[in-house]
Design an enzyme around this catalytic site. Structure first.
Site, PDB file in Angstrom:
ATOM      1  CB  SER A  40      -1.067   0.106   1.340  1.00 54.36           C
ATOM      2  OG  SER A  40      -0.158   0.336   2.612  1.00 54.36           O
ATOM      3  CB  SER A  42       0.198   3.587   4.544  1.00 61.06           C
ATOM      4  OG  SER A  42       1.213   2.497   4.824  1.00 61.06           O
ATOM      5  CE  LYS A 102       0.764   1.918   8.595  1.00 59.60           C
ATOM      6  NZ  LYS A 102       0.049   2.272   7.745  1.00 59.60           N
ATOM      7  CB  SER A 210      -1.107   6.364   7.180  1.00 55.51           C
ATOM      8  OG  SER A 210      -0.444   5.333   8.050  1.00 55.51           O
TER       9      SER A 210
END
Length: 262
Positions: A40, A42, A102, A210
């Site tokens: 993705s 994010s 992250k 996100s």
């Protein structure tokens, strides 16, 4: 009879070789490096959809999530080392049981808040320096065919999608890029999050796209992440492809091969 025995011995040797190769690969994956594919957007522009990297599993020690299928037979962490603010970390989602990636923003005891899209750590706004806009083509990205979100919406297919880019400097001096679409999104203004002991607060660099610790688990979000759930640190992109398959060589991004992750 001799030819039959040789054939059986050859098959047995092949099976042994395959078994040992699988054992060695499993040990390598468990103790040293785990492959991870970015699905993705994010973490744009630090990580792009289609980036392939190896996660350094030695960085923080080992937990049950270090083994495939979370099969390590112990609780807590062995050879534990604390992560640093600003690390890009792969961890097991506390409720969804999938691996996420992250940036580590909040350490135990920190107070984290967003005010008008600006990150506040322990009551002080982080430094944000404007950088050139991040531009990409409005088109399906990666195997899932995801479309990017843009600050200049609406954007037609094939046109240029723009996001504002800033260099954000954390209190320990780590500087990294973030992207913003606007400063009044759902989590651009938040309450103060106090990070509990043994927990961490994570955010994506693509701030308006996100699912991260700004969304509590009570609403299906990430919330705080236990120390035990850390898997490893992402240090370097090894390979990158912008296409729906890595076999589409014309979509490879050679400029991202072996690129350090900041």
């Amino acid at each position: 009879m001799m030819a039959k025995n040789k054939a059986e011995g050859g098959i047995l040797d092949t099976i042994k070789t395959i078994v040992w190769a699988l054992v060695i690969a499993g040990v390598f994956r468990t103790l040293f490096f785990q492959p991870f594919w970015i699905p993705s957007g994010s973490m744009k522009d630090t990580l792009l959809i289609g980036d392939f990297l190896f996660v350094n599993k030695m960085a923080y020690g080992y937990s049950r999530y270090s083994c495939p299928f979370s099969a390590c037979p112990f609780d807590g962490r062995l050879l534990a080392r604390d992560p640093k603010r600003g690390d890009v970390v792969v961890f097991r989602h506390p409720t969804k049981n999938v691996d996420f990636i992250k940036r580590l923003i909040g350490l135990p005891g920190d107070k984290i808040q967003m005010i008008n899209g600006v990150l506040q750590i322990n009551g002080k706004a982080v430094e944000m320096k404007p950088e050139p806009d991040f531009e990409e083509v409005m088109q399906p990205q990666g195997p899932q065919g995801l479309l990017p979100r843009c600050s200049n919406s609406p954007v037609g297919m094939g046109d240029t999608c723009i996001k504002k880019r800033y260099a954000e400097t954390l209190p320990n001096g780590v500087t990294h890029d973030i992207l913003q679409i606007n400063n009044d999104g759902p989590v651009d203004n938040t309450p103060v999050y106090t990070v509990p002991e043994g927990m961490y607060f994570f955010m994506g660099d693509n701030r308006d796209n996100s699912e991260d610790s700004r969304f509590p688990q009570s609403v299906g979000g990430l919330g705080f992440v236990p120390k035990e759930n850390l898997i490893g640190r992402a240090d370097r992109v090894m390979f990158s492809s912008a296409g729906r398959s890595l076999f589409y060589f014309w979509t490879w991004r050679p400029d991202r091969f072996f690129k350090a992750i900041n």
